[in-house]
Design an enzyme around this catalytic site. Structure first.
Site, PDB file in Angstrom:
ATOM      1  N   HIS A  23     -27.609 -16.314   5.219  1.00 40.24           N
ATOM      2  CA  HIS A  23     -26.547 -15.621   4.614  1.00 40.24           C
ATOM      3  C   HIS A  23     -25.609 -16.387   3.950  1.00 40.24           C
ATOM      4  O   HIS A  23     -24.918 -16.077   2.989  1.00 40.24           O
ATOM      5  CB  HIS A  23     -25.750 -15.415   6.005  1.00 40.24           C
ATOM      6  N   HIS A  30     -31.088 -18.701   9.814  1.00 42.45           N
ATOM      7  CA  HIS A  30     -30.703 -17.290   9.780  1.00 42.45           C
ATOM      8  C   HIS A  30     -29.302 -17.528   8.755  1.00 42.45           C
ATOM      9  O   HIS A  30     -29.039 -16.856   7.972  1.00 42.45           O
ATOM     10  CB  HIS A  30     -30.709 -16.747  11.124  1.00 42.45           C
ATOM     11  N   GLU A  31     -28.401 -18.190   9.567  1.00 42.03           N
ATOM     12  CA  GLU A  31     -27.065 -18.350   9.123  1.00 42.03           C
ATOM     13  C   GLU A  31     -27.242 -19.059   7.786  1.00 42.03           C
ATOM     14  O   GLU A  31     -26.270 -18.755   6.784  1.00 42.03           O
ATOM     15  CB  GLU A  31     -26.079 -19.142   9.940  1.00 42.03           C
ATOM     16  N   HIS A  64     -26.713 -16.269   0.362  1.00 41.41           N
ATOM     17  CA  HIS A  64     -26.334 -14.883  -0.249  1.00 41.41           C
ATOM     18  C   HIS A  64     -24.871 -14.889  -0.853  1.00 41.41           C
ATOM     19  O   HIS A  64     -24.429 -14.625  -1.896  1.00 41.41           O
ATOM     20  CB  HIS A  64     -26.351 -13.937   0.986  1.00 41.41           C
TER      21      HIS A  64
HETATM   22 ZN   LIG Z   1     -27.207 -12.495  10.779  1.00 43.74          ZN
END
Ligand SMILES: [Zn+2]
Length: 681
Positions: free
Chosen positions: A471, A467-468, A474
């Site tokens: 990010h 998940h991280e 991104h």
């Molecule tokens: Zn998040």
């Protein structure tokens, strides 16, 4: 003596010179940086030339670079490796920085220039990104009070300043409650706990001055694993109570009074801005737009989730009864019996899984997926001076060997780090004056393997890592011109798309077969275990959805209500949960007194639903790969990069999604993903 924060950084990758920075450097550095930004702003506001895009919007984007540098070093360290000195500076700087930013947004001469450009935006011959930056700048000014009269401006300014102080204290209190709590166990208290958990717990106890004992902490990976596996109901209750009552223990670190004041001030802020409630004000800036749309989304999931949770509860109780329990399964039992039922029904348990989820291999898996999708390579840099010995650095290169970013991995829990997991940056990407590439950090709170043994993760931990890392991508792949729209600077309910989407690749057999290797034997995870993981994927989803939605509803309710005079945070929470028929055996994922998403700053206030909003998108987005039969389909990956991971906020979130997928998704994809859709749908 020169201040290393203020001298140009002649370090590799222009990293902050961590080895030279002392906490005493921050105050003077902030003072200098604030003064410089103020001078830059004055120059823009008082420019005798007519406003144009370059001398106003671009100049604003350029201004404050030193403050951004100093601030990013400071705020990262304040979250990951704090101490009483940094905490004191943090409390003081919160209000000073709030004052500073209000002064800029409320600078009438400056706003007149922005407004004039905004009015003439059709005739300025702007690129789409320039136009977007102009529109966002204008909107940010307005939302920060630029159009208020002087009296209201002063009022808003003092509200914002006070809010900044309160949220700083809120997070410091949560950290204090978390890091001061430790449960020390003896050899005979360890029943049910895995060997690697015991070894890590022994290490924590030794590090914290209790050699020979075993320590459980309130880091999620410690507390949650304990709750899932310890057979000792009394100890589970102790841990669960401590976990659930962070910020609600009376005394100096109790957050309930702070919540009351924060909620009151936010309501006043919204009123000043002409909105009915803070939720209305906050959501005006998101994809969802209104509290009503958020409620609709939550309601869609809530009813099936309640039904599913009731079924799950009956299964847990049946197992407990079978073992002769004389109690009703409650909050501190749920995780334990859920694990047991999972083992019974799917032959799947933590002890069997953990050896296959080594931190090192899961990191390699996250890198591998990025290589397959986006052609990235990760080369560890061992000679860099970083801010803590546990932090690792990787240079990220593209297919041609060109530098893309520096990635920092800060994965282990420590008392100086706040709980949770997040991505942040030491520098964000932009191309204002030539290419500036980012330095991105991922922060986790994993329990470190003892004595150099491999760090083993739960499946949830591994998902958090992915998940991280989503990010992080991104931030790292960002390819925009203006800092304002760089990387994760997108609508709050869109920002969880790149992260949640990335989790999907972890769960694919193609990835797991390669990277889920047994810590001792090196053998890849067997097919039948993969099958059992797949079979169990909807198990306990009722619980997970209820736990999550409850927090999202309470977040929405509290920011719609606006704290009446007799407001009491605990009573409000109770009442709000009653109104949605919250099952007694499930506790909200984040209770109000430690709901950092919502009260440590206002990033996710009236915004906790964002994860669910983005889940509608990620469920549909991953299907775009599945439909091709290729998890890494190059054309889909290219569109994903262009419209999502590299695009920052240069376009509206819905437009970005449609650019990628050709249409917007419906909530059905989410319901299917959670296992809540009717079987034949
Ligand atoms: Zn998040």
């Amino acid at each position: 003596m020169s201040n290393p924060l203020l001298t140009p950084w002649a370090t590799p990758y222009r990293l902050p010179p961590f080895d030279q920075i002392d906490s005493a450097h921050f105050r003077p550095a902030f003072e200098t940086a604030l003064a410089r930004h103020r001078a830059e702003i004055d120059e823009i506001a008082n420019n005798p030339s007519e406003p144009d895009f370059a001398n106003t919007i671009e100049a604003l984007e350029r201004a404050g670079a030193l403050l951004t540098d100093v601030g990013s070093v400071f705020w990262n360290l304040a979250s990951t490796d704090t101490d009483p000195k940094l905490q004191e500076i943090e409390r003081d700087m919160a209000s000073a920085l709030s004052r500073h930013s209000s002064e800029i947004s409320m600078n009438a001469a400056l706003f007149r220039r922005v407004e004039a450009l905004h009015e003439n935006r059709d005739s300025l011959d702007l690129t789409p990104e320039q136009r977007r930056v102009l529109e966002l700048t204008y909107k940010n000014f307005v939302r920060a009070g630029a159009r208020l009269n002087d009296e209201d401006k002063a009022r808003l300014k003092s509200i914002m300043e006070r809010l900044a102080e309160l949220s700083t204290r809120f997070s410091q209190n949560v950290l204090a409650d978390e890091s001061s709590w430790l449960l020390l166990l003896d050899e005979n208290d360890l029943d049910g706990l895995s060997a690697d958990f015991r070894a890590a717990a022994a290490q924590i106890a030794a590090d914290r001055g209790a050699p020979g004992k075993y320590a459980v902490t309130l880091a999620r990976s410690s507390a949650e694993t304990f709750l899932q596996t310890s057979t000792r109901r009394d100890l589970r209750e102790t841990v669960f109570r401590a976990w659930a009552s962070r910020g609600e223990n009376g005394g100096e670190t109790d957050n309930r009074q702070l919540i009351k004041e924060i909620v009151e001030l936010r309501a006043q802020r919204a009123k000043l801005m002409g909105f009915e409630s803070f939720a209305d004000f906050k959501l005006d800036d998101t994809m969802a737009k209104t509290p009503r749309a958020v409620r609709e989304l939550l309601d869609n999931l809530w009813t099936p989730a309640l039904g599913r949770a009731a079924e799950e509860r009956a299964q847990l109780q049946a197992l407990a009864d079978q073992e002769g329990a004389t109690f009703a399964v409650t909050g501190h039992d749920w995780r334990y019996y859920a694990e047991r039922v999972k083992k019974e029904r799917y032959d799947l348990d933590q002890a069997a899984l953990r050896p296959y989820f080594q931190l090192e291999k899961m990191t390699a898996a996250a890198f591998h997926v990025a290589e397959r999708l986006f052609g990235l390579r990760f080369v560890e840099q061992k000679d860099l001076k970083l801010y803590h010995p546990d932090v690792r650095a990787f240079e990220v290169l593209d297919r041609e060997g060109k530098h893309v970013a520096l990635f920092l991995a800060d994965y282990f829990a420590r008392p100086s780090k706040r709980s949770g997991a997040w991505m942040s940056d030491f520098r964000s990407q932009h191309k204002l004056d030539g290419e500036v590439r980012p330095i991105i950090v991922n922060v986790m709170n994993f329990t470190k393997g003892a004595d150099g043994a491999a760090t083993l993760l739960s499946l949830d931990d591994a998902r958090t890592l992915f998940h991280e890392f989503g990010h992080a991508l991104h931030g790292m792949l960002s390819d925009v011109t203006f800092p304002l729209v760089s990387g994760t600077s997108v609508a709050r309910d869109f920002v969880e798309l790149p992260s949640q989407l990335y989790e999907h690749w972890l769960m694919e057999p193609e990835v797991l077969k390669q990277f889920a290797l047994h810590a001792e034997t090196g053998a890849p995870i067997p097919d039948d275990l993969l099958q059992r993981i797949a079979d169990a994927r909807h198990f306990n989803q009722g619980f997970a959805a209820v736990e999550f939605c409850a927090s999202a509803y309470v977040d929405l309710h509290i920011h719609e209500s606006g704290a009446p005079a007799d407001f009491d945070a605990s009573a409000f929470e109770r009442q709000s949960l009653d109104s949605i028929s919250m099952p007694e055996e499930i506790v909200m994922r984040h209770r109000l007194p430690h709901f950092s998403h919502v009260f440590s700053g206002d990033g996710y206030s009236a915004g906790y639903y964002s994860y669910l909003w983005a889940e509608v998108l990620d469920a549909d987005a991953f299907a775009a790969f599945k439909e091709t039969g290729d998890l890494f389909a190059p054309d889909v990956a290219d569109r994903l990069r262009t419209f999502i991971y590299a695009a920052g906020g240069r376009q509206d979130a819905a437009d970005a999604y449609v650019g990628f997928r050709g249409r917007m998704p419906t909530v059905e994809a989410l319901l299917r993903q959670r296992g809540f859709a009717p079987a034949n749908a």
